[in-house]
Design an enzyme around this catalytic site. Structure first.
Site, PDB file in Angstrom:
ATOM      1  N   ASP A  32       0.817  -1.224   0.000  1.00  0.00           N
ATOM      2  CA  ASP A  32       0.000   0.000   0.000  1.00  0.00           C
ATOM      3  C   ASP A  32       0.846   1.268   0.000  1.00  0.00           C
ATOM      4  O   ASP A  32       0.321   2.380   0.068  1.00  0.00           O
ATOM      5  CB  ASP A  32      -0.961   0.003   1.196  1.00  0.00           C
ATOM      6  CG  ASP A  32      -0.213  -0.028   2.527  1.00  0.00           C
ATOM      7  OD1 ASP A  32       1.035  -0.056   2.516  1.00  0.00           O
ATOM      8  OD2 ASP A  32      -0.874  -0.024   3.577  1.00  0.00           O
TER       9      ASP A  32
ATOM     10  N   ARG B 165      12.337  25.308   5.043  1.00  0.00           N
ATOM     11  CA  ARG B 165      12.056  26.600   4.403  1.00  0.00           C
ATOM     12  C   ARG B 165      10.596  27.018   4.573  1.00  0.00           C
ATOM     13  O   ARG B 165      10.258  28.161   4.374  1.00  0.00           O
ATOM     14  CB  ARG B 165      12.448  26.550   2.914  1.00  0.00           C
ATOM     15  CG  ARG B 165      13.974  26.522   2.715  1.00  0.00           C
ATOM     16  CD  ARG B 165      14.375  26.528   1.264  1.00  0.00           C
ATOM     17  NE  ARG B 165      14.019  25.297   0.583  1.00  0.00           N
ATOM     18  CZ  ARG B 165      14.129  25.105  -0.727  1.00  0.00           C
ATOM     19  NH1 ARG B 165      14.571  26.084  -1.490  1.00  0.00           N
ATOM     20  NH2 ARG B 165      13.817  23.952  -1.268  1.00  0.00           N
TER      21      ARG B 165
ATOM     22  N   LYS C  71      18.064  39.300  -4.690  1.00  0.00           N
ATOM     23  CA  LYS C  71      17.195  38.309  -5.331  1.00  0.00           C
ATOM     24  C   LYS C  71      15.738  38.552  -4.973  1.00  0.00           C
ATOM     25  O   LYS C  71      15.410  38.839  -3.830  1.00  0.00           O
ATOM     26  CB  LYS C  71      17.601  36.902  -4.866  1.00  0.00           C
ATOM     27  CG  LYS C  71      16.743  35.798  -5.465  1.00  0.00           C
ATOM     28  CD  LYS C  71      17.271  34.417  -5.114  1.00  0.00           C
ATOM     29  CE  LYS C  71      16.759  33.912  -3.802  1.00  0.00           C
ATOM     30  NZ  LYS C  71      17.156  32.541  -3.506  1.00  0.00           N
TER      31      LYS C  71
HETATM   32  C1  R5P Z   1      16.914  30.858  -0.405  1.00  0.00           C
HETATM   33  O1  R5P Z   1      16.846  31.825   0.351  1.00  0.00           O
HETATM   34  C2  R5P Z   1      18.027  29.879  -0.341  1.00  0.00           C
HETATM   35  O2  R5P Z   1      19.159  30.427   0.243  1.00  0.00           O
HETATM   36  C3  R5P Z   1      18.388  29.356  -1.714  1.00  0.00           C
HETATM   37  O3  R5P Z   1      18.868  30.428  -2.499  1.00  0.00           O
HETATM   38  C4  R5P Z   1      17.222  28.744  -2.384  1.00  0.00           C
HETATM   39  O4  R5P Z   1      16.550  27.895  -1.508  1.00  0.00           O
HETATM   40  C5  R5P Z   1      17.644  27.994  -3.624  1.00  0.00           C
HETATM   41  O5  R5P Z   1      16.501  27.467  -4.235  1.00  0.00           O
HETATM   42  P1  R5P Z   1      16.474  27.202  -5.796  1.00  0.00           P
HETATM   43  O6  R5P Z   1      17.643  26.351  -6.163  1.00  0.00           O
HETATM   44  O7  R5P Z   1      15.167  26.501  -6.013  1.00  0.00           O
HETATM   45  O8  R5P Z   1      16.488  28.542  -6.480  1.00  0.00           O
END
Ligand code: R5P
Length: 288
Positions: free
Chosen positions: A33, A89, A184
């Site tokens: 299962d 996260r 970012k």
């Molecule tokens: C975000 O704040 C983390 O430091 C990484 O930059 C992020 O988790 C990377 O995720 P991905 O590879 O999906 O862009």
């Protein structure tokens, strides 16, 4: 006795060597299962050190099962090492009705652990979600080890301000190099926008340092900007090389020279081990 989760078998073996403790034989099974079963038929020790990266739902369940199995087998102390903590996260309810998933996972793990060791969780604050005592260890010191000795005018760069300390620690471990960071904005799980920094990458070797490479969107965007800026070689280094879905292809297409990570997540790019750092944390926990 060191008890490996299925995703952390190499790291668990390295940790057994570091701590000079036996490695338990673990059987991983799955019922028709879909339910998982992780068992320790030969476990025989007072202390269990369960080592399990939780990079999938199954891995989380296995961790809980291993904690329970060693107690059933007579362990009086359980130290749980989570080299990469999945769900970390999701450390807040991002919209009304959302769970704080990191807290839910931490509480579940705490029911079976006397102590927990984490390696570079996304935010240190996640430790507060555990009811058990938590030790956080930092792998930044080993990230420079796989880098070539001949970097030209090295620039150590984090793709956002959150990882700048990691970039700085990696530069310090390498010995020389400038530090900078990108700005970012994340638009979705796979769509990120990066604004280049002031440092001119032209003709230089650049090392991008981040805690996690998950979808590779962040790293590949950064590499694309650096390539356009005339960088010589671009290396990507991270603690947790998750490399989900097509991350590897994205990075290769962006023109990465090499990607390296640690064995918190066991991939072919896991060029350096956190075992000595984790062993020190387990010993420190022992004497805490
Ligand atoms: C975000 O704040 C983390 O430091 C990484 O930059 C992020 O988790 C990377 O995720 P991905 O590879 O999906 O862009």
């Amino acid at each position: 006795m060191i008890v490996p989760g299925a995703s952390s078998q190499a790291l668990a073996a390295a940790l057994a060597d570091e701590l000079d403790e036996p490695l338990a034989a673990v059987e991983y099974d799955r019922f028709p299962d879909g339910e998982t079963l992780a068992a320790v038929p030969d476990f025989d020790a007072d202390r269990a050190v369960v080592v399990a990266t939780t990079d999938s739902n199954d891995a989380w369940v296995e961790l809980l099962q291993l904690q329970d199995a060693v107690r059933e087998a007579g362990a009086t102390e359980v130290v749980t090492v989570i080299p990469y903590m999945g769900y970390a996260r999701q450390d807040q309810a991002f919209e009304p009705g959302h769970p704080v998933s990191a807290r839910a996972m931490a509480r579940a793990a705490s029911t079976g652990a006397d102590r927990v060791v984490l390696v570079n969780p996304h935010e240190d604050g996640v430790a507060d979600f555990f009811d058990a005592h938590v030790t956080i260890c930092d792998a930044a010191g080993v990230l420079a080890e796989p880098l070539p000795d001949d970097l030209v005018e090295p620039l150590f760069l984090s793709p956002d301000s959150g990882a700048v300390e990691l970039a700085e620690a990696t530069r310090d471990a390498y010995g020389i190099g400038e530090i900078d960071y990108f700005q970012k904005v994340r638009h979705s799980g796979t769509d990120v926008e990066i604004t280049p920094s002031d440092a001119d990458p032209a003709g230089r070797d650049v090392v991008i340092v981040d805690d996690i490479v998950a979808t590779g969107s962040t790293m590949s965007e950064a590499v694309t900007h650096l390539d356009a800026g005339g960088a010589a070689r671009v290396f990507a280094t991270c603690v947790h090389p998750l490399l989900a879905r097509n991350a590897r292809t994205k990075l290769e297409r962006a023109g990465i020279a090499r990607i390296v990570g640690t064995d918190t997540v066991e991939r072919d790019v896991s060029a350096v081990s956190v075992a000595p750092i984790v062993a020190a944390a387990v010993d420190a926990v022992e004497s805490a």
